[in-house]
Write a protein that holds these residues in place. Structure first.
Motif, PDB file in Angstrom:
ATOM      1  N   SER A  70       0.823  -1.208   0.000  1.00 24.46           N
ATOM      2  CA  SER A  70       0.000   0.000   0.000  1.00 24.46           C
ATOM      3  C   SER A  70       0.866   1.271   0.000  1.00 24.46           C
ATOM      4  CB  SER A  70      -0.924  -0.015   1.217  1.00 24.46           C
ATOM      5  OG  SER A  70      -1.494   1.242   1.420  1.00 24.46           O
ATOM      6  N   ASN A  74       0.592   3.557  -3.292  1.00 21.34           N
ATOM      7  CA  ASN A  74       0.081   4.919  -3.088  1.00 21.34           C
ATOM      8  C   ASN A  74       1.039   5.959  -3.648  1.00 21.34           C
ATOM      9  OD1 ASN A  74      -2.451   5.786  -1.538  1.00 21.34           O
ATOM     10  ND2 ASN A  74      -1.829   3.960  -0.399  1.00 21.34           N
ATOM     11  N   THR A 114      -8.120  -5.471   4.732  1.00 21.15           N
ATOM     12  CA  THR A 114      -7.081  -4.813   3.939  1.00 21.15           C
ATOM     13  C   THR A 114      -6.778  -3.484   4.633  1.00 21.15           C
ATOM     14  OG1 THR A 114      -8.564  -3.456   2.608  1.00 21.15           O
ATOM     15  CG2 THR A 114      -8.148  -5.695   1.795  1.00 21.15           C
ATOM     16  N   SER A 116      -7.485  -0.802   3.543  1.00 22.40           N
ATOM     17  CA  SER A 116      -8.613   0.076   3.217  1.00 22.40           C
ATOM     18  C   SER A 116      -9.873  -0.255   4.011  1.00 22.40           C
ATOM     19  CB  SER A 116      -8.935  -0.016   1.720  1.00 22.40           C
ATOM     20  OG  SER A 116      -7.845   0.451   0.969  1.00 22.40           O
ATOM     21  N   ARG A 117      -9.783  -1.212   4.894  1.00 22.35           N
ATOM     22  CA  ARG A 117     -10.942  -1.630   5.680  1.00 22.35           C
ATOM     23  C   ARG A 117     -11.599  -0.439   6.393  1.00 22.35           C
ATOM     24  NH1 ARG A 117     -12.685  -6.960   7.403  1.00 22.35           N
ATOM     25  NH2 ARG A 117     -14.440  -6.555   8.754  1.00 22.35           N
ATOM     26  N   ILE A 119     -11.964   2.537   5.429  1.00 21.07           N
ATOM     27  CA  ILE A 119     -12.816   3.335   4.543  1.00 21.07           C
ATOM     28  C   ILE A 119     -14.146   2.637   4.336  1.00 21.07           C
ATOM     29  CG2 ILE A 119     -13.124   4.145   2.171  1.00 21.07           C
ATOM     30  CD1 ILE A 119     -10.169   4.518   1.909  1.00 21.07           C
ATOM     31  N   GLU A 184      -5.333  -5.237  -1.892  1.00 23.74           N
ATOM     32  CA  GLU A 184      -5.126  -3.797  -1.670  1.00 23.74           C
ATOM     33  C   GLU A 184      -4.677  -3.104  -2.961  1.00 23.74           C
ATOM     34  OE1 GLU A 184      -6.066  -1.959   0.646  1.00 23.74           O
ATOM     35  OE2 GLU A 184      -4.846  -0.141   0.642  1.00 23.74           O
ATOM     36  N   ILE A 187      -7.805  -2.439  -4.886  1.00 26.18           N
ATOM     37  CA  ILE A 187      -8.606  -1.377  -4.252  1.00 26.18           C
ATOM     38  C   ILE A 187      -8.002  -0.007  -4.560  1.00 26.18           C
ATOM     39  CG2 ILE A 187      -9.268  -0.380  -2.027  1.00 26.18           C
ATOM     40  CD1 ILE A 187      -9.482  -3.326  -0.980  1.00 26.18           C
ATOM     41  N   LEU A 188      -6.698   0.112  -4.449  1.00 23.43           N
ATOM     42  CA  LEU A 188      -6.056   1.411  -4.733  1.00 23.43           C
ATOM     43  C   LEU A 188      -6.230   1.788  -6.203  1.00 23.43           C
ATOM     44  CD1 LEU A 188      -2.806   1.005  -2.619  1.00 23.43           C
ATOM     45  CD2 LEU A 188      -4.705   2.567  -2.169  1.00 23.43           C
ATOM     46  N   ARG A 191      -9.623   3.144  -6.579  1.00 24.90           N
ATOM     47  CA  ARG A 191      -9.758   4.473  -5.945  1.00 24.90           C
ATOM     48  C   ARG A 191      -9.184   5.567  -6.835  1.00 24.90           C
ATOM     49  NH1 ARG A 191      -7.178   4.229  -0.424  1.00 24.90           N
ATOM     50  NH2 ARG A 191      -8.779   2.642  -0.282  1.00 24.90           N
TER      51      ARG A 191
END
Ligand code: HPA
Length: 234
Positions: A70, A74, A114, A116-117, A119, A184, A187-188, A191
């Motif tokens: 992550s 990011n 993850t 991001s959990r 969020i 993850e 998910i990123l 996003r």
């Protein structure tokens, strides 16, 4: 430069391959890229940028596990403008028909949690691969004749797992294999509106307890790097 990546702003390509192991990033860059240049060595998490068939590519280690991936994903996306991120790594097989050395292309990545959990809270978000990359990777494996499985994987928080009952449920529900990063990454990518895929080599088997002999690791890993490169630039 970011907190964890020492590269100059223009030293990271829009296409980034992400192995967990920084020494695999070095090996893959030196083996498959033209003119690879070391662009990051902060914390020993090596990253290289070079070209493949004339296309600029960065190969940057992600470290093991979603919290580590992550951080790198990011910074690559938000600070360096990465647009296509492909995880290349190993996984443990969770189906009898999936054999050691086979390739798994992860359509979805289930998880217990993850980074991001926080969020999503009560939402069970379904992390999924970018379709164009997934389709291109499947075509690349077909052209090579590499035994390949496409479907759901499990991104675990722990390597030393204490939930055999949960693994049984995942096998029962068709999960192909387990690794520790893809959910993850997907998910990123969702996003920030970029493309992501995980192409994995089966290095061990949770049902038969076989493992890839160390002398075979390089060749199997190389197939996966080429599949990822072909997918990125098809
Ligand atoms: N568990 C988690 N990650 C892995 C495994 C495993 O068995 N094999 C390769 N990566």
């Amino acid at each position: 430069m970011t907190v964890h990546i020492g590269a100059k702003p223009d030293q990271i390509a829009e296409t980034v391959l992400m192995p967990g192991d920084p020494y695999r990033a070095k090996w893959a860059a030196e083996t498959f890229l033209q003119d690879p240049v070391l662009v990051n060595e902060v914390r020993g998490m090596l990253g290289f940028t070079g070209t493949w068939r004339g296309n600029r590519v960065t190969i940057q280690g992600s470290g093991m596990g979603m919290p580590s991936l992550s951080i790198y994903a990011n910074e690559l996306i938000r600070d360096y403008g990465a647009k296509t991120l492909i995880r290349i790594g190993s996984c443990g097989a969770m189906q009898e028909r999936v054999k050691i050395r086979d390739i798994i292309i992860a359509m979805t990545a289930s998880s217990m949690s993850t980074p991001s959990r926080g969020i999503f809270r009560e939402l069970q978000f379904a992390p999924c691969a970018d379709w164009s990359l997934l389709n291109a990777a499947v075509q690349a494996t077909k052209a090579r004749g590499t035994p390949t499985h496409v479907g759901g994987i499990y991104s675990a928080d722990v390597f030393y797992d204490e939930r055999p009952d949960l693994n049984e449920q995942m096998t029962r529900h068709g999960i192909l294999g387990v690794e520790m990063e893809a959910a993850e990454l997907y998910i990123l990518a969702a996003r920030y509106g970029v493309r992501a895929l995980a192409v994995l080599t089966v290095s061990d088997h949770l049902l038969t307890h076989e493992a890839l002999p160390s002398e075979d690791r390089e060749k199997s890993f190389g197939d996966m790097v080429e599949i990822a490169l072909e997918a990125a630039f098809s």
